[in-house]
Design an enzyme around this catalytic site. Sequence first.
Site, PDB file in Angstrom:
ATOM      1  N   GLY A   1       2.220  -0.202 -12.463  1.00 48.94           N
ATOM      2  CA  GLY A   1       3.024  -1.405 -12.546  1.00 48.94           C
ATOM      3  C   GLY A   1       2.663  -2.272 -13.735  1.00 48.94           C
ATOM      4  O   GLY A   1       3.494  -2.558 -14.601  1.00 48.94           O
TER       5      GLY A   1
ATOM      6  N   THR B   1      -1.357  -8.578  -5.385  1.00 47.59           N
ATOM      7  CA  THR B   1      -2.344  -8.056  -6.329  1.00 47.59           C
ATOM      8  C   THR B   1      -2.636  -9.008  -7.472  1.00 47.59           C
ATOM      9  O   THR B   1      -3.605  -8.816  -8.203  1.00 47.59           O
ATOM     10  CB  THR B   1      -1.842  -6.730  -6.916  1.00 47.59           C
ATOM     11  OG1 THR B   1      -0.549  -6.951  -7.490  1.00 47.59           O
ATOM     12  CG2 THR B   1      -1.722  -5.667  -5.846  1.00 47.59           C
TER      13      THR B   1
ATOM     14  N   ASN C   1      -7.843  -9.079 -15.837  1.00 51.90           N
ATOM     15  CA  ASN C   1      -8.435 -10.236 -15.180  1.00 51.90           C
ATOM     16  C   ASN C   1      -9.586  -9.735 -14.315  1.00 51.90           C
ATOM     17  O   ASN C   1      -9.352  -9.140 -13.257  1.00 51.90           O
ATOM     18  CB  ASN C   1      -7.386 -10.957 -14.328  1.00 51.90           C
ATOM     19  CG  ASN C   1      -7.898 -12.243 -13.701  1.00 51.90           C
ATOM     20  OD1 ASN C   1      -9.008 -12.292 -13.174  1.00 51.90           O
ATOM     21  ND2 ASN C   1      -7.081 -13.283 -13.732  1.00 51.90           N
ATOM     22  N   PRO C   2     -10.832  -9.928 -14.733  1.00 56.03           N
ATOM     23  CA  PRO C   2     -11.965  -9.373 -13.979  1.00 56.03           C
ATOM     24  C   PRO C   2     -12.017  -9.819 -12.525  1.00 56.03           C
ATOM     25  O   PRO C   2     -12.418  -9.046 -11.656  1.00 56.03           O
ATOM     26  CB  PRO C   2     -13.188  -9.876 -14.761  1.00 56.03           C
ATOM     27  CG  PRO C   2     -12.683 -10.146 -16.137  1.00 56.03           C
ATOM     28  CD  PRO C   2     -11.274 -10.618 -15.963  1.00 56.03           C
TER      29      PRO C   2
ATOM     30  N   PHE D   1       0.821  -1.218   0.000  1.00 52.26           N
ATOM     31  CA  PHE D   1       0.000   0.000   0.000  1.00 52.26           C
ATOM     32  C   PHE D   1       0.852   1.264   0.000  1.00 52.26           C
ATOM     33  O   PHE D   1       0.407   2.324   0.431  1.00 52.26           O
ATOM     34  CB  PHE D   1      -0.972   0.001   1.187  1.00 52.26           C
ATOM     35  CG  PHE D   1      -1.713  -1.292   1.346  1.00 52.26           C
ATOM     36  CD1 PHE D   1      -2.595  -1.716   0.378  1.00 52.26           C
ATOM     37  CD2 PHE D   1      -1.509  -2.088   2.453  1.00 52.26           C
ATOM     38  CE1 PHE D   1      -3.276  -2.928   0.505  1.00 52.26           C
ATOM     39  CE2 PHE D   1      -2.171  -3.305   2.592  1.00 52.26           C
ATOM     40  CZ  PHE D   1      -3.053  -3.720   1.609  1.00 52.26           C
TER      41      PHE D   1
ATOM     42  N   GLY E   1      -5.061   0.932 -14.922  1.00 52.83           N
ATOM     43  CA  GLY E   1      -4.571   0.524 -13.608  1.00 52.83           C
ATOM     44  C   GLY E   1      -5.698   0.557 -12.604  1.00 52.83           C
ATOM     45  O   GLY E   1      -6.555   1.440 -12.646  1.00 52.83           O
ATOM     46  N   VAL E   2      -5.698  -0.394 -11.679  1.00 47.78           N
ATOM     47  CA  VAL E   2      -6.795  -0.513 -10.706  1.00 47.78           C
ATOM     48  C   VAL E   2      -6.328  -0.418  -9.265  1.00 47.78           C
ATOM     49  O   VAL E   2      -7.140  -0.485  -8.344  1.00 47.78           O
ATOM     50  CB  VAL E   2      -7.560  -1.846 -10.911  1.00 47.78           C
ATOM     51  CG1 VAL E   2      -8.216  -1.897 -12.261  1.00 47.78           C
ATOM     52  CG2 VAL E   2      -6.627  -3.049 -10.727  1.00 47.78           C
TER      53      VAL E   2
ATOM     54  N   GLU F   1      -5.152   2.023  -7.274  1.00 43.50           N
ATOM     55  CA  GLU F   1      -5.434   3.183  -6.425  1.00 43.50           C
ATOM     56  C   GLU F   1      -6.878   3.663  -6.507  1.00 43.50           C
ATOM     57  O   GLU F   1      -7.416   4.222  -5.543  1.00 43.50           O
ATOM     58  CB  GLU F   1      -4.529   4.360  -6.826  1.00 43.50           C
ATOM     59  CG  GLU F   1      -3.161   3.978  -7.320  1.00 43.50           C
ATOM     60  CD  GLU F   1      -2.116   3.884  -6.234  1.00 43.50           C
ATOM     61  OE1 GLU F   1      -2.434   4.166  -5.072  1.00 43.50           O
ATOM     62  OE2 GLU F   1      -0.964   3.532  -6.562  1.00 43.50           O
TER      63      GLU F   1
ATOM     64  N   GLN G   1      -9.151  -5.919  -6.421  1.00 42.57           N
ATOM     65  CA  GLN G   1      -8.380  -4.698  -6.191  1.00 42.57           C
ATOM     66  C   GLN G   1      -9.276  -3.499  -5.869  1.00 42.57           C
ATOM     67  O   GLN G   1      -9.023  -2.762  -4.920  1.00 42.57           O
ATOM     68  CB  GLN G   1      -7.526  -4.388  -7.417  1.00 42.57           C
ATOM     69  CG  GLN G   1      -6.260  -5.209  -7.486  1.00 42.57           C
ATOM     70  CD  GLN G   1      -5.285  -4.804  -6.400  1.00 42.57           C
ATOM     71  OE1 GLN G   1      -4.646  -3.763  -6.470  1.00 42.57           O
ATOM     72  NE2 GLN G   1      -5.158  -5.626  -5.387  1.00 42.57           N
TER      73      GLN G   1
END
Length: 693
Positions: A510, A469, A585-586, A241, A655-656, A658, A592
């Site tokens: 990332g 993650t 990837n759902p 985090f 990106g997921v 944040e 996330q």
Amino acid sequence: MSTYTPPTTAAVGTARPRVEGRAKVTGRARYSADEPVPGLAHGAVVLSTVTRGRILDLDVAAVQDLPGVLGVIDHRNAPQLNPQAGHFFGPDGGLFLLQNDVIPHAGRPVALVVAQTPEQARAAAEALRVLYEAQPHDTGFSLAHPAGRTASALFDGPVEIGDVDAELAASAVQVTGRYGTPEEHCSAMEPHSATAWWEGERLQAIDSNQGPYQIAVTLAALFNLPPERVRIRVEHVGGGFGSKGMCGPQLILAVMAATMFERPVRVTLTREQVFLATAHRPATDQVIRIGADADGRLRAIDHEAAFEVSPLADYIEACTELTKTLYAAPAIRTRLTAVPLDILPPYSMRAPGTAPGSFALESAMDELAERLELDPLELRLRNEPVVGPVTGLPFSSRNLVACLRLGARRFGWADRDHRPRLRREGALLVGTGLAATSFSAGAFPSTASITAEPDGTFTVVVAAADLGTGARTALAAIAADALEVGVEQIRLRISDSDLGPAWSAGGSRGTASWAWAITEAAARMRGPGRPATVTVDTSALLGELPSMERHAYSAVFAEVTADPATGEVRVRRLLGVFAVGRVVNPLMARSQVVGGMIGGLSMALHEEGVRDPVSGRHVNPDFAGYHIAAHADVPGIEAEFVPDHEPGLPMGIKGVGEIGNVGTAAAIANAVWHATGVRHRQLPIRLDRVLEG
């Protein structure tokens, strides 16, 4: 530009369980403190108990002969670190440990006791007496602090477009609010741990961090070593985090001990030491003024924010970033002030800057809707920008309106009476609220290598880090589609600084950064000559991206109950709708964003680092005093994704990591107002702040 072409297979977009899932749930996965190393000794850290001062004496003789003790390292005998070693956030950043007798903040490491077992090391560390000269300190934070200075423009510099004062004066409705957020801690399940040893002339380390290559480069500079003589591995990380994004004290001290005692040494921080010696989100103090016409069209936004910082580092908590991007207004002004205090240097915590910034902005927008007697959803729809409100740049893609509309339908927003304190269920008051959010998207330079093996498989190498993650699972799918083979044909190697330069797991960049390198390598491998091994560095490619505003977006809807007799607030429903580019990837993406919303719930109702104003020290550095959301606090959370694509980046990934955090606290705070009729401008919304007489 990228030579990547869309795949014909479909690993990306398919829900798959994480490849290391079985190892984790059966306990076979090894984290940094689990790896067996022959001849291992253990170090226990001693932290300063004064907030500012000097060390007068350490009574090493009193512990030297205790069972198992090998020795004590302090500023008098510690290896000297390179004073010229650069650091991204300034001259120290908290890295130059045990170099002198100066105490710049409470919780500063002052010694490391090394012993045969962790129990022996801890017992001796607790017995080590340190004599200090305490000096006056300053930990009192506020926007008006006289030492405040304009924050660096590197991340979130001040802007002013239009005549803000004139537009505010001409506004039919104006709201002004002051909003505060406290120090918050990352609270990862795995404490920070590092094991270091020398193999000949080469330094080896296993460490819990978010980017092994970058940590290795920093460590090499600190210890005056060529980068090729340092290797950092991080197989599994139990959450970060943001707190494991920097070179941590556990690693620096472990290397010192391994050097001095010529054997492997492991340093694992206690839970209290994680709170006291690793970076936190800084407190913020923000004032927002918004002016609008009677129909809800914004005329001006003025956002002034301050955050606490240490003189040791030039960190930026970019609170005003959203104000520059989220809504259209002819006049926008932002100012960001850093207030240097005698504290540990703060650092990025999940959704840095945008989480506290969105609480202020989206609370103020809700107050404006109240003054206008306008649906808060409609207010946001009426102020949707066509281009970047400050930059004037086009949006690469912008699907915030789709998030708002789908979320409103799913949540049943149309049935809401916008007046507060009308819904009751027995003694409970019930309310709903929403917030719109964004988080910047993009990619940073990384390298990747792909080798075609004789058995028909492909070895894909990238120095990524998996914080839990699911990076392994996502990158395997990306590589499979890029090579047009099945996932079972991919052998992935990550989490090792020897694998080459790569961006860390942070900033929601990332996956996009690593994917770009992988897809480029795959495209060249499929090209003329079909080489057996291809290595790609994306540094030059990233510079060819056209100038655009790139963001992920979301809309968060919350329903809460509040008990005026006890002050207890419960979140009953949370719904988040997200535009995050192509979803790799759902299953993992949902995990996330749901995890992010739980973090936002925790921020809204629970999390608060408290300092004693007299001593300047944290009074709640543990999970007994620092409250985080537990299972009983978390309702059934729903998350959906709208179709979205990020042009220019491979596979359209944003990106997921944040975005789930960003608007959740504001949505909950707005729901609490709707339930009680009372605005809460200071987080967390504690029981005593809700309790009615």
